[in-house]
Motif scaffolding. Sequence first.
Motif, PDB file in Angstrom:
ATOM      1  N   GLU A  56      -0.697  -6.636  10.403  1.00 17.03           N
ATOM      2  CA  GLU A  56      -1.397  -6.577  11.683  1.00 17.03           C
ATOM      3  C   GLU A  56      -0.451  -5.916  12.667  1.00 17.03           C
ATOM      4  O   GLU A  56       0.689  -6.366  12.819  1.00 17.03           O
ATOM      5  CB  GLU A  56      -1.793  -7.971  12.166  1.00 17.03           C
ATOM      6  CG  GLU A  56      -2.561  -7.963  13.475  1.00 17.03           C
ATOM      7  CD  GLU A  56      -3.144  -9.321  13.834  1.00 17.03           C
ATOM      8  OE1 GLU A  56      -3.464  -9.537  15.024  1.00 17.03           O
ATOM      9  OE2 GLU A  56      -3.294 -10.182  12.928  1.00 17.03           O
ATOM     10  N   ILE A 113      -4.859  -3.528  15.025  1.00 17.55           N
ATOM     11  CA  ILE A 113      -5.651  -3.466  13.811  1.00 17.55           C
ATOM     12  C   ILE A 113      -4.956  -4.266  12.708  1.00 17.55           C
ATOM     13  O   ILE A 113      -3.769  -4.571  12.802  1.00 17.55           O
ATOM     14  CB  ILE A 113      -5.868  -2.019  13.312  1.00 17.55           C
ATOM     15  CG1 ILE A 113      -4.513  -1.356  13.003  1.00 17.55           C
ATOM     16  CG2 ILE A 113      -6.690  -1.212  14.294  1.00 17.55           C
ATOM     17  CD1 ILE A 113      -4.643  -0.007  12.297  1.00 17.55           C
ATOM     18  N   ILE A 114      -5.718  -4.573  11.680  1.00 20.66           N
ATOM     19  CA  ILE A 114      -5.175  -5.062  10.408  1.00 20.66           C
ATOM     20  C   ILE A 114      -5.465  -3.981   9.381  1.00 20.66           C
ATOM     21  O   ILE A 114      -6.607  -3.540   9.243  1.00 20.66           O
ATOM     22  CB  ILE A 114      -5.820  -6.388   9.987  1.00 20.66           C
ATOM     23  CG1 ILE A 114      -5.579  -7.464  11.045  1.00 20.66           C
ATOM     24  CG2 ILE A 114      -5.270  -6.845   8.628  1.00 20.66           C
ATOM     25  CD1 ILE A 114      -6.366  -8.739  10.807  1.00 20.66           C
ATOM     26  N   ASP A 115      -4.432  -3.527   8.672  1.00 20.96           N
ATOM     27  CA  ASP A 115      -4.634  -2.459   7.692  1.00 20.96           C
ATOM     28  C   ASP A 115      -3.692  -2.634   6.507  1.00 20.96           C
ATOM     29  O   ASP A 115      -2.670  -3.316   6.602  1.00 20.96           O
ATOM     30  CB  ASP A 115      -4.426  -1.086   8.324  1.00 20.96           C
ATOM     31  CG  ASP A 115      -2.975  -0.838   8.749  1.00 20.96           C
ATOM     32  OD1 ASP A 115      -2.393  -1.715   9.417  1.00 20.96           O
ATOM     33  OD2 ASP A 115      -2.429   0.227   8.409  1.00 20.96           O
ATOM     34  N   GLY A 124      -8.201   1.018   9.547  1.00 25.05           N
ATOM     35  CA  GLY A 124      -7.921  -0.405   9.639  1.00 25.05           C
ATOM     36  C   GLY A 124      -9.065  -1.125  10.315  1.00 25.05           C
ATOM     37  O   GLY A 124     -10.025  -0.504  10.796  1.00 25.05           O
ATOM     38  N   VAL A 156      -0.296  -5.384   3.518  1.00 25.29           N
ATOM     39  CA  VAL A 156      -1.284  -5.576   4.582  1.00 25.29           C
ATOM     40  C   VAL A 156      -0.567  -6.131   5.804  1.00 25.29           C
ATOM     41  O   VAL A 156       0.189  -7.108   5.702  1.00 25.29           O
ATOM     42  CB  VAL A 156      -2.403  -6.531   4.131  1.00 25.29           C
ATOM     43  CG1 VAL A 156      -3.391  -6.777   5.272  1.00 25.29           C
ATOM     44  CG2 VAL A 156      -3.135  -5.974   2.910  1.00 25.29           C
ATOM     45  N   SER A 205      -1.077  -0.938   4.737  1.00 28.78           N
ATOM     46  CA  SER A 205      -0.190   0.143   5.151  1.00 28.78           C
ATOM     47  C   SER A 205       0.596   0.697   3.966  1.00 28.78           C
ATOM     48  O   SER A 205       1.347  -0.039   3.311  1.00 28.78           O
ATOM     49  CB  SER A 205       0.778  -0.387   6.217  1.00 28.78           C
ATOM     50  OG  SER A 205       1.826   0.531   6.436  1.00 28.78           O
ATOM     51  N   TYR A 234       0.534  -3.362  -0.961  1.00 29.02           N
ATOM     52  CA  TYR A 234      -0.265  -2.137  -0.932  1.00 29.02           C
ATOM     53  C   TYR A 234      -0.369  -1.575  -2.352  1.00 29.02           C
ATOM     54  O   TYR A 234       0.614  -1.538  -3.103  1.00 29.02           O
ATOM     55  CB  TYR A 234       0.372  -1.085  -0.021  1.00 29.02           C
ATOM     56  CG  TYR A 234      -0.371   0.240  -0.040  1.00 29.02           C
ATOM     57  CD1 TYR A 234      -1.432   0.452   0.825  1.00 29.02           C
ATOM     58  CD2 TYR A 234      -0.013   1.248  -0.931  1.00 29.02           C
ATOM     59  CE1 TYR A 234      -2.128   1.654   0.798  1.00 29.02           C
ATOM     60  CE2 TYR A 234      -0.700   2.449  -0.960  1.00 29.02           C
ATOM     61  CZ  TYR A 234      -1.766   2.643  -0.102  1.00 29.02           C
ATOM     62  OH  TYR A 234      -2.454   3.824  -0.133  1.00 29.02           O
ATOM     63  N   CYS A 236      -6.254   1.041   2.081  1.00 25.19           N
ATOM     64  CA  CYS A 236      -6.883   0.779   3.379  1.00 25.19           C
ATOM     65  C   CYS A 236      -8.378   0.545   3.263  1.00 25.19           C
ATOM     66  O   CYS A 236      -8.921  -0.395   3.839  1.00 25.19           O
ATOM     67  CB  CYS A 236      -6.575   1.899   4.367  1.00 25.19           C
ATOM     68  SG  CYS A 236      -7.315   3.495   3.983  1.00 25.19           S
ATOM     69  N   HIS A 239      -6.947   7.423   6.627  1.00 21.51           N
ATOM     70  CA  HIS A 239      -6.500   6.033   6.771  1.00 21.51           C
ATOM     71  C   HIS A 239      -7.377   5.308   7.784  1.00 21.51           C
ATOM     72  O   HIS A 239      -7.913   5.917   8.717  1.00 21.51           O
ATOM     73  CB  HIS A 239      -5.048   5.975   7.229  1.00 21.51           C
ATOM     74  CG  HIS A 239      -4.482   4.578   7.210  1.00 21.51           C
ATOM     75  ND1 HIS A 239      -4.221   3.896   6.043  1.00 21.51           N
ATOM     76  CD2 HIS A 239      -4.150   3.735   8.220  1.00 21.51           C
ATOM     77  CE1 HIS A 239      -3.737   2.692   6.330  1.00 21.51           C
ATOM     78  NE2 HIS A 239      -3.689   2.574   7.652  1.00 21.51           N
TER      79      HIS A 239
END
Length: 324
Positions: A310, A298-300, A290, A308, A302, A225, A238, A288
Amino acid sequence: MGGVAAIGAVSATAALTGTASATAQGPSPATSGTVRSAAPAVAPSVAPAAPRSTYSGVKLRLGARGDAVRHLQRELNGHGASLAVDGVFGSRTLGAVKDLQSSARIAVDGVVGPHTWNALAGSSSSSSQPTLRAGDRGSAVRTLQSQLNDSGASLSVDGVFGSRTVHAVRALQSAAGISVDAVVGPKTWNAVYSDVRISGGSGSGASVSGQAIINQARSQIGVRYQWGGESPSTGFDCSGLVHYAYNQAGIDLPRKTAKGYVFGGKIISQSQAEPGDLVAFTGNDYGHMGIYVGNGKIIDASGSRQQVVERSIWSAPHVFVTYR
């Protein structure tokens, strides 16, 4: 969340010219009714290889025999196989056909139909086409546009490589699993002439399947991140991940904050949401988001986990957003 994204992230087959066809057994020299220039008769087992077009309409499968199979075996050997050219479609020929189909990204079924014949002719067909880019004009662009329309695009065949053609090329590249750069080189020409389909047309550029977006996001799981980050090398925040995944999948989204993406798209209900749409959390002024995977996940990128991931959607207030 701020930043600016990188673009770049599909191979299939090229065209096969000629329309003549033959049966799987191939023509019999002894029964030919055409008078030819004085040439000695030859036995079928030593007949010269027929031109590509002769067998373009022949469908072959395990158990087939004849001149068409001999031609197939010669072509497969030209692509790196090591087969006896005996005219018998046996297990070794079947394996070579499946290897070719796999490398050409077409259906791996062991049946030699039009797409497999095209794959066998792929290298010579694609190399005859020029490399095309945005801004190019002319007959090659018209050929490209016509073939893209056959793949599911909806373009004016005007010979101008404009923004709509760019979007269609990028959508095709994403669907074919090759680099999404809107440059039409040999791999893209191969995809153009293959059975790769563009999902849902290409007029807006948002024509790539949701799975393509998810695949791009999923490929970045574990990347660190970074606030404002927008690429694998810098890390992601994000909105940077959203920008990267969408653009890599062929959807031309400008770089925005999470809030910008919410109000730049269309807010929909959860029942309308599809994989590849966005999930935006309304706290901290839509701070924020995702990419929706489906099944409540979701995939984001974080901030709390510093990478990153899921994961399941948590209970904080959120909305679904689409660019379909």
